[in-house]
Scaffold this motif. Structure first.
Motif, PDB file in Angstrom:
ATOM      1  N   ILE A 106       0.563  -1.244  -0.188  1.00 51.87           N
ATOM      2  CA  ILE A 106      -0.071   0.369   0.376  1.00 51.87           C
ATOM      3  C   ILE A 106       0.895   1.186   0.332  1.00 51.87           C
ATOM      4  CG2 ILE A 106      -0.740   1.631   1.562  1.00 51.87           C
ATOM      5  CD1 ILE A 106      -2.932  -0.490   2.233  1.00 51.87           C
ATOM      6  N   PHE A 107       0.613   1.933  -0.959  1.00 48.23           N
ATOM      7  CA  PHE A 107       1.480   3.635  -0.597  1.00 48.23           C
ATOM      8  C   PHE A 107       0.128   4.756  -0.642  1.00 48.23           C
ATOM      9  CE2 PHE A 107       4.643   5.806  -1.400  1.00 48.23           C
ATOM     10  CZ  PHE A 107       4.609   7.480  -1.568  1.00 48.23           C
ATOM     11  N   LEU A 108       0.246   5.271   0.815  1.00 49.68           N
ATOM     12  CA  LEU A 108      -0.620   6.140   1.662  1.00 49.68           C
ATOM     13  C   LEU A 108      -0.274   7.939   1.020  1.00 49.68           C
ATOM     14  CD1 LEU A 108      -0.601   5.128   4.856  1.00 49.68           C
ATOM     15  CD2 LEU A 108      -2.456   4.803   3.070  1.00 49.68           C
ATOM     16  N   VAL A 109      -1.484   8.219  -0.104  1.00 50.71           N
ATOM     17  CA  VAL A 109      -1.398   8.710  -0.622  1.00 50.71           C
ATOM     18  C   VAL A 109      -1.971  10.730   1.105  1.00 50.71           C
ATOM     19  CG1 VAL A 109      -0.558   8.680  -3.040  1.00 50.71           C
ATOM     20  CG2 VAL A 109      -2.946   9.645  -1.826  1.00 50.71           C
ATOM     21  N   ASP A 110      -1.422  12.051   0.182  1.00 50.24           N
ATOM     22  CA  ASP A 110      -2.363  13.007   1.438  1.00 50.24           C
ATOM     23  C   ASP A 110      -4.011  12.815   0.409  1.00 50.24           C
ATOM     24  OD1 ASP A 110       0.131  14.986  -0.427  1.00 50.24           O
ATOM     25  OD2 ASP A 110      -2.109  15.543  -0.126  1.00 50.24           O
ATOM     26  N   ASP A 111      -4.299  14.020   1.369  1.00 50.43           N
ATOM     27  CA  ASP A 111      -5.366  13.950   1.052  1.00 50.43           C
ATOM     28  C   ASP A 111      -6.370  15.007   0.407  1.00 50.43           C
ATOM     29  OD1 ASP A 111      -8.547  14.350   3.642  1.00 50.43           O
ATOM     30  OD2 ASP A 111      -8.166  13.105   1.976  1.00 50.43           O
ATOM     31  N   SER A 112      -4.911  15.708  -0.835  1.00 57.31           N
ATOM     32  CA  SER A 112      -4.998  17.187  -1.091  1.00 57.31           C
ATOM     33  C   SER A 112      -5.606  16.292  -2.520  1.00 57.31           C
ATOM     34  CB  SER A 112      -4.004  18.031  -0.900  1.00 57.31           C
ATOM     35  OG  SER A 112      -3.055  16.978  -2.380  1.00 57.31           O
ATOM     36  N   TYR A 113      -5.977  17.022  -2.925  1.00 59.64           N
ATOM     37  CA  TYR A 113      -6.881  16.527  -4.227  1.00 59.64           C
ATOM     38  C   TYR A 113      -5.804  16.486  -5.545  1.00 59.64           C
ATOM     39  CZ  TYR A 113      -9.793  17.475  -8.575  1.00 59.64           C
ATOM     40  OH  TYR A 113      -9.639  17.837 -10.064  1.00 59.64           O
ATOM     41  N   ALA A 114      -4.361  17.327  -5.517  1.00 54.39           N
ATOM     42  CA  ALA A 114      -4.038  16.953  -6.544  1.00 54.39           C
ATOM     43  C   ALA A 114      -3.438  15.726  -6.018  1.00 54.39           C
ATOM     44  CB  ALA A 114      -2.997  18.198  -6.870  1.00 54.39           C
ATOM     45  N   SER A 115      -3.962  14.849  -5.560  1.00 49.99           N
ATOM     46  CA  SER A 115      -2.933  13.795  -4.835  1.00 49.99           C
ATOM     47  C   SER A 115      -2.906  13.033  -6.260  1.00 49.99           C
ATOM     48  CB  SER A 115      -2.838  13.215  -3.767  1.00 49.99           C
ATOM     49  OG  SER A 115      -4.069  13.171  -3.442  1.00 49.99           O
ATOM     50  N   GLY A 116      -4.217  12.910  -7.082  1.00 50.16           N
ATOM     51  CA  GLY A 116      -4.950  11.883  -7.806  1.00 50.16           C
ATOM     52  C   GLY A 116      -3.868  11.680  -9.082  1.00 50.16           C
ATOM     53  N   TRP A 117      -3.417  12.849  -9.558  1.00 43.47           N
ATOM     54  CA  TRP A 117      -2.547  13.183 -10.578  1.00 43.47           C
ATOM     55  C   TRP A 117      -2.139  12.267 -11.217  1.00 43.47           C
ATOM     56  CZ3 TRP A 117       1.044  18.016 -11.422  1.00 43.47           C
ATOM     57  CH2 TRP A 117       0.956  17.830 -12.685  1.00 43.47           C
ATOM     58  N   GLU A 118      -1.976  11.072 -12.005  1.00 45.82           N
ATOM     59  CA  GLU A 118      -0.868  10.663 -12.273  1.00 45.82           C
ATOM     60  C   GLU A 118       0.252  10.690 -12.726  1.00 45.82           C
ATOM     61  OE1 GLU A 118      -2.131   7.650 -15.595  1.00 45.82           O
ATOM     62  OE2 GLU A 118      -0.657   8.248 -16.570  1.00 45.82           O
ATOM     63  N   ARG A 119       0.815  11.801 -12.968  1.00 47.15           N
ATOM     64  CA  ARG A 119       1.916  12.727 -12.955  1.00 47.15           C
ATOM     65  C   ARG A 119       2.632  12.564 -11.004  1.00 47.15           C
ATOM     66  NH1 ARG A 119       5.000  14.798 -17.042  1.00 47.15           N
ATOM     67  NH2 ARG A 119       3.925  14.296 -18.759  1.00 47.15           N
ATOM     68  N   MET A 120       1.663  12.766 -10.823  1.00 47.31           N
ATOM     69  CA  MET A 120       2.121  12.887  -9.240  1.00 47.31           C
ATOM     70  C   MET A 120       2.377  11.788  -8.890  1.00 47.31           C
ATOM     71  SD  MET A 120       0.474  15.689  -6.503  1.00 47.31           S
ATOM     72  CE  MET A 120       0.812  17.417  -7.388  1.00 47.31           C
ATOM     73  N   LEU A 121       1.457  11.298  -8.653  1.00 49.26           N
ATOM     74  CA  LEU A 121       1.584   9.423  -7.785  1.00 49.26           C
ATOM     75  C   LEU A 121       2.836   8.987  -8.546  1.00 49.26           C
ATOM     76  CD1 LEU A 121      -1.486   7.870  -8.138  1.00 49.26           C
ATOM     77  CD2 LEU A 121      -0.336   7.908  -6.133  1.00 49.26           C
ATOM     78  N   VAL A 122       3.192   9.261  -9.858  1.00 49.88           N
ATOM     79  CA  VAL A 122       4.467   8.998 -10.900  1.00 49.88           C
ATOM     80  C   VAL A 122       5.621   9.051 -10.347  1.00 49.88           C
ATOM     81  CG1 VAL A 122       5.621   7.958 -12.467  1.00 49.88           C
ATOM     82  CG2 VAL A 122       3.220   8.019 -12.509  1.00 49.88           C
ATOM     83  N   SER A 123       5.826  10.342  -9.526  1.00 46.70           N
ATOM     84  CA  SER A 123       6.449  10.686  -8.645  1.00 46.70           C
ATOM     85  C   SER A 123       7.023  10.444  -7.346  1.00 46.70           C
ATOM     86  CB  SER A 123       6.232  12.646  -9.301  1.00 46.70           C
ATOM     87  OG  SER A 123       7.503  13.425  -8.164  1.00 46.70           O
ATOM     88  N   LYS A 124       5.797  10.351  -7.072  1.00 42.87           N
ATOM     89  CA  LYS A 124       5.915  10.555  -5.700  1.00 42.87           C
ATOM     90  C   LYS A 124       6.280   8.514  -4.794  1.00 42.87           C
ATOM     91  CE  LYS A 124       3.438  14.138  -2.837  1.00 42.87           C
ATOM     92  NZ  LYS A 124       1.753  14.200  -2.949  1.00 42.87           N
ATOM     93  N   ILE A 125       5.783   7.936  -6.014  1.00 38.76           N
ATOM     94  CA  ILE A 125       6.214   5.956  -5.842  1.00 38.76           C
ATOM     95  C   ILE A 125       7.000   6.128  -6.242  1.00 38.76           C
ATOM     96  CG2 ILE A 125       5.541   4.089  -6.100  1.00 38.76           C
ATOM     97  CD1 ILE A 125       2.515   5.093  -6.521  1.00 38.76           C
ATOM     98  N   THR A 126       7.746   6.373  -7.400  1.00 37.43           N
ATOM     99  CA  THR A 126       9.081   6.343  -7.618  1.00 37.43           C
ATOM    100  C   THR A 126      10.104   7.221  -7.820  1.00 37.43           C
ATOM    101  OG1 THR A 126       8.461   7.059 -10.257  1.00 37.43           O
ATOM    102  CG2 THR A 126       7.986   4.297  -9.725  1.00 37.43           C
ATOM    103  N   LYS A 127       9.870   8.157  -7.408  1.00 31.09           N
ATOM    104  CA  LYS A 127      10.836   9.517  -7.632  1.00 31.09           C
ATOM    105  C   LYS A 127      11.314   9.741  -8.538  1.00 31.09           C
ATOM    106  CE  LYS A 127      11.303   9.565  -2.966  1.00 31.09           C
ATOM    107  NZ  LYS A 127       9.771   8.430  -2.782  1.00 31.09           N
ATOM    108  N   GLU A 128      10.729   9.455  -9.674  1.00 33.63           N
ATOM    109  CA  GLU A 128      11.635   9.812 -10.933  1.00 33.63           C
ATOM    110  C   GLU A 128      10.093  10.296 -12.092  1.00 33.63           C
ATOM    111  OE1 GLU A 128      13.276   5.625 -11.792  1.00 33.63           O
ATOM    112  OE2 GLU A 128      12.818   5.976 -13.422  1.00 33.63           O
ATOM    113  N   GLU A 129      10.401  11.362 -12.936  1.00 32.49           N
ATOM    114  CA  GLU A 129       9.419  12.474 -13.664  1.00 32.49           C
ATOM    115  C   GLU A 129       9.144  11.262 -14.763  1.00 32.49           C
ATOM    116  OE1 GLU A 129       8.767  14.685 -10.440  1.00 32.49           O
ATOM    117  OE2 GLU A 129       7.986  14.878 -12.121  1.00 32.49           O
ATOM    118  N   TYR A 130       8.810  11.550 -16.030  1.00 33.78           N
ATOM    119  CA  TYR A 130       8.572  11.088 -17.387  1.00 33.78           C
ATOM    120  C   TYR A 130       7.693  11.959 -17.805  1.00 33.78           C
ATOM    121  CZ  TYR A 130       3.999  10.416 -16.062  1.00 33.78           C
ATOM    122  OH  TYR A 130       2.366  10.921 -15.913  1.00 33.78           O
TER     123      TYR A 130
END
Lengths: 420, 378
Positions: free
Chosen positions: A217-241
């Motif tokens: 499981i990866f917990l994200v914060d409660d903000s609206y933008a946390s569901g954005w795919e780019r932000m998710l990938v960046s937070k989980i893998t620490k990489e950008e595409y």
């Protein structure tokens, strides 16, 4: 700044999941992910089975559209689609027999090769069910090595709880499918992204995840933008595409899509039904309902006791931030429709001049400066420097503006100016 | 038949509208207005230095200025812009030039000059630019600059109200430390007016509403909590002034009281929290706000040793108002690439250090006794 929106999810979460699976007619809109270049494959009078292919998208994706009932093709009609456009639809009369062909049962989901896996999820018409409608097989049909699978169970838009309903009712099947996907595609790890504050879902997943060592499981914060795919990938893998996560070996799938993949792998069933959240203060009984693709939304609303009133209605396909307001309720369910939001028409509030408070700048997840974009609308060159094409149209700038300006429309206008 | 209306999304909106922000701003000013009434109306009355009119004079002063501003905007809208706005609908926004002008002027300002000042603030500070949202200079400060200039030309600048003038000889070294040949000692800068606590609470000479640092700080936290303020600007502004004056003091062997005194005096806290943060004339991007605050700090300290304190702040803010658009341009780029602005911030820090060393050298003679002593008059 992480902006938290009000949730409005309690009523649909507390209400039990219901079904509406007996529409008299279904209407399959000839559209996929905004593209209406679809080849129709049936004629008036043809008999179709539940799950048989009635149309196919042209190149390059060639994803099929399926009939969700068995019955006869009556003809073609035009109806409203989730994006507000009128789209041609195949009208099929339901014979209520639920007759299928090619059904099978496969106890072990991982007995497919990668090639077979891609073929089956393609021919079962599986598309992104979180709203995008993008053909799922295309994400897996790549030569690049995929090392991470991210399951999006964040559902950050207010009102929408369809993903929650799928996850809470079918968690075992979902985890089984994830495990199979990892094995078939040789993916090392999987993260299920869930909101920290969604304690019920976190508990449900945690209580079943024990045996699946590759899934976390990866917990994200409660903000609206946390569901954005780019932000998710960046937070989980620490990489950008740059354009899509496949570039860095990541696939992101919505959790409802995973359940559709389960049905495909286990029973060879095509994507013919889904859970849709019917909600809003103008509905008598907001709830999550399992409906067939192609069902007229009007029929579903009538079946759940209907509207509270017959006037002052705003009818929205999708959630309150990214959904589209439609001119009537003549909407047909499509595989990517996750929410029907019916609210009271609010008073038209007056817009004041921009006071340059900077809130739109602070909330933008893409780090844009809408204030400056508005001030430079005349110069396409300056707009390009402001990187307007990065806007994901999340709507936070419009939500937060104290002067009631629709900043999102402003940035969209800027984008079209840059594109020329 | 169902009546369905199309609307443009998003379909939920934040409740924190401009009207709310303005109302919160007014609420945060209430303690300050009440304190100004206490210090400039009640205290003189209690000590028998004024009559009943003098008691409520601070409130009259403020109301006259506010009323002038509102009327000026209303008539400008109706006669020149030919808009049919009602007096009431624009009221909430038109009070501010007059209100802030009154609070930043000494109470001895002649009423006729105050009225002209409020008129000028509304017209030249706001309406000729296009009204709400379009002005490039802080309206209240435009009016303030005009009024102070007139007072100087008339030879009539006096910050002591009728009670203070009986217990303090003059406020010259407080209002204008530039007249001092030296940095100043505790005895000359602070002691004549009480202790540093007096500066915090506000029972020291100054403009009508800018003396009470305590209520300004409370207002800062209230407005930041209510999301009605660009909180970075005052923080960086005051911080920069503190750090620079700390170095000036440090290089001259004076203690922490010196920078503390600097940020508690001259109306700096009020100006930093209410005037520098005017949303229309200050930057919108976070890094630009930081650079804005730092520049304000450097300019303010520089001016402090050349001209009277409050006027130095007014001029600093007006200068930086002019640079807001440019700063925002850089700040927007910095959101994608922080390096673009980091050099600017580094340059500012070096500049701040240079300023502090320069001033420390120029005003470095502490031990020479000050010619203009300001002893408490019994």
């Amino acid at each position: 700044m992480a902006l938290h929106l009000p949730k409005y999810k309690k009523r649909t979460i507390d209400h039990a999941l219901t079904k509406y699976l007996r529409p008299k007619y279904i209407y399959i809109p000839l559209i996929n992910a905004g593209d209406t270049n679809i080849t129709n494959l049936v004629q008036k009078g043809d008999y179709v089975y539940k799950g048989s292919i009635v149309a196919r998208r042209k190149n390059p994706f060639k994803i099929p559209l399926l009939s969700s009932v068995s019955g006869t093709v009556i003809g073609f009609e035009e109806h409203l689609c989730y994006n507000g456009e009128i789209v041609k639809c195949i009208k099929i009369e339901n014979d209520f027999k639920e007759a299928t062909i090619n059904s099978s049962k496969n106890d072990k989901l991982n007995t497919y090769s990668k090639k077979e896996f891609i073929e089956i999820i393609k021919e079962c018409g599986i598309v992104g069910m979180g709203g995008s409608g993008f053909p799922t097989f295309a994400k897996y049909d790549t030569k690049k090595k995929i090392n991470t699978l991210i399951i999006d169970a964040v559902e950050s838009e207010p009102y929408v709880t369809a993903d929650y309903a799928v996850a809470s009712n079918y968690i075992e099947e979902i985890l089984e499918t994830i495990d199979a996907i990892l094995e078939i595609n040789n993916i090392e790890k999987c993260y299920i992204a869930v909101k920290k504050s969604n304690h019920e879902l976190v508990n449900i997943i945690n209580s079943h995840i024990g045996t699946y060592l590759k899934v976390k499981i990866f917990l994200v914060d409660d903000s609206y933008a946390s569901g954005w795919e780019r932000m998710l990938v960046s937070k989980i893998t620490k990489e950008e595409y740059k354009i899509h996560p496949g570039e860095i070996g990541v696939i992101v799938n919505n959790i409802s899509t995973i359940y559709a993949i389960y049905e495909a792998l286990k029973y060879n069933r095509g994507l013919t039904e889904r859970i849709v959240t019917f909600t809003g203060d103008m509905l008598k009984v907001p709830q999550n309902i399992i409906v067939k693709v192609g069902t007229p939304v009007r029929d579903v609303i009538d079946a759940i006791e209907g509207y509270k009133r017959n006037k002052d209605i705003t009818f929205i396909a999708g959630g309150p931030m990214m959904g589209t307001s439609l001119s009537s309720d003549d909407l047909m369910v499509t595989p990517n429709l996750n929410c029907v939001l019916i609210i009271k028409k609010s008073k038209d509030e007056e817009s004041l001049p921009c006071i340059r408070c900077g809130k739109c700048v602070e909330v933008c997840p893409a780090k844009l400066s809408p204030v400056l974009i508005k001030e430079n609308l005349k110069s396409a060159e300056k707009l390009q420097k402001l990187q307007v094409e990065k806007c994901i149209e999340c709507g936070l700038c419009s939500y937060v503006c104290p002067s009631n300006l629709n900043m999102r429309e402003c940035v969209k206008l800027a984008k079209s100016k840059v594109r020329g | 038949m169902k009546e369905i209306h199309i609307k443009e999304g998003p379909f939920i909106k934040s409740a924190n509208k401009v009207q709310n922000m303005m109302k919160n701003l007014l609420i945060s000013l209430i303690p300050i207005v009440l304190f100004s009434f206490y210090k400039n109306g009640y205290l003189p009355f209690k000590h028998g230095k004024t009559d009943i009119i003098g008691l409520i004079y601070p409130l009259i002063f403020i109301l006259v200025s506010v009323f002038t501003s509102c009327l000026t905007e209303y008539f400008y809208n109706v006669l020149i812009k030919k808009e049919k706005k009602s007096f009431k609908s624009n009221l909430l926004f038109s009070v501010f030039p007059g209100l802030f002008l009154a609070l930043t002027l000494p109470i001895n300002t002649p009423i006729w000059l105050l009225i002209i000042g409020a008129f000028i603030a509304s017209i030249f500070g706001k309406m000729i630019w296009g009204g709400l949202g379009n002005n490039k200079l802080n309206p209240a400060l435009v009016g303030n600059l005009f009024v102070i200039l007139m007072l100087l030309l008339m030879g009539n600048v006096n910050y002591l109200n009728s009670y203070e003038s009986t217990i303090i000889a003059d406020a010259n070294s407080l209002v204008n430390p530039a007249t001092l040949n030296v940095i100043g000692t505790y005895e000359t800068l602070v002691a004549p007016y009480g202790s540093l606590w007096n500066f915090l609470i506000g029972t020291v000479p100054g403009a009508l509403g800018t003396t009470s640092v305590l209520f300004c700080i409370i207002a800062y936290f209230y407005l930041t909590y209510k999301k009605a303020l660009k909180w970075r600007i005052p923080l960086v502004y005051i911080g920069t002034v503190f750090i620079i004056t700390y170095f000036i003091g440090f290089l001259n062997g004076v203690g922490l009281w010196y920078p503390t005194f600097q940020i508690l005096s001259g109306g700096l806290m009020f100006m930093a929290i209410f005037m520098a943060t005017d949303p229309v004339t200050s930057p919108t991007t976070p890094t630009a706000q930081v650079v804005y605050g730092m520049s304000l700090g450097i300019l303010t300290v520089l001016f402090r040793y050349i001209i009277p304190v409050s006027n130095g702040i007014v001029i600093s803010i007006l200068i930086m108002n002019g640079l807001t658009i440019l700063l925002d341009k850089i700040g927007a780029q910095a959101r994608f690439d922080f390096k673009k602005i980091s050099i600017l911030i580094l340059v500012e820090m070096v500049l701040a250090l240079a300023v502090s060393i320069y001033i420390a050298e120029v005003k470095n003679n502490l031990s020479v006794p000050n010619q203009e002593s300001n002893l408490l008059q019994e």
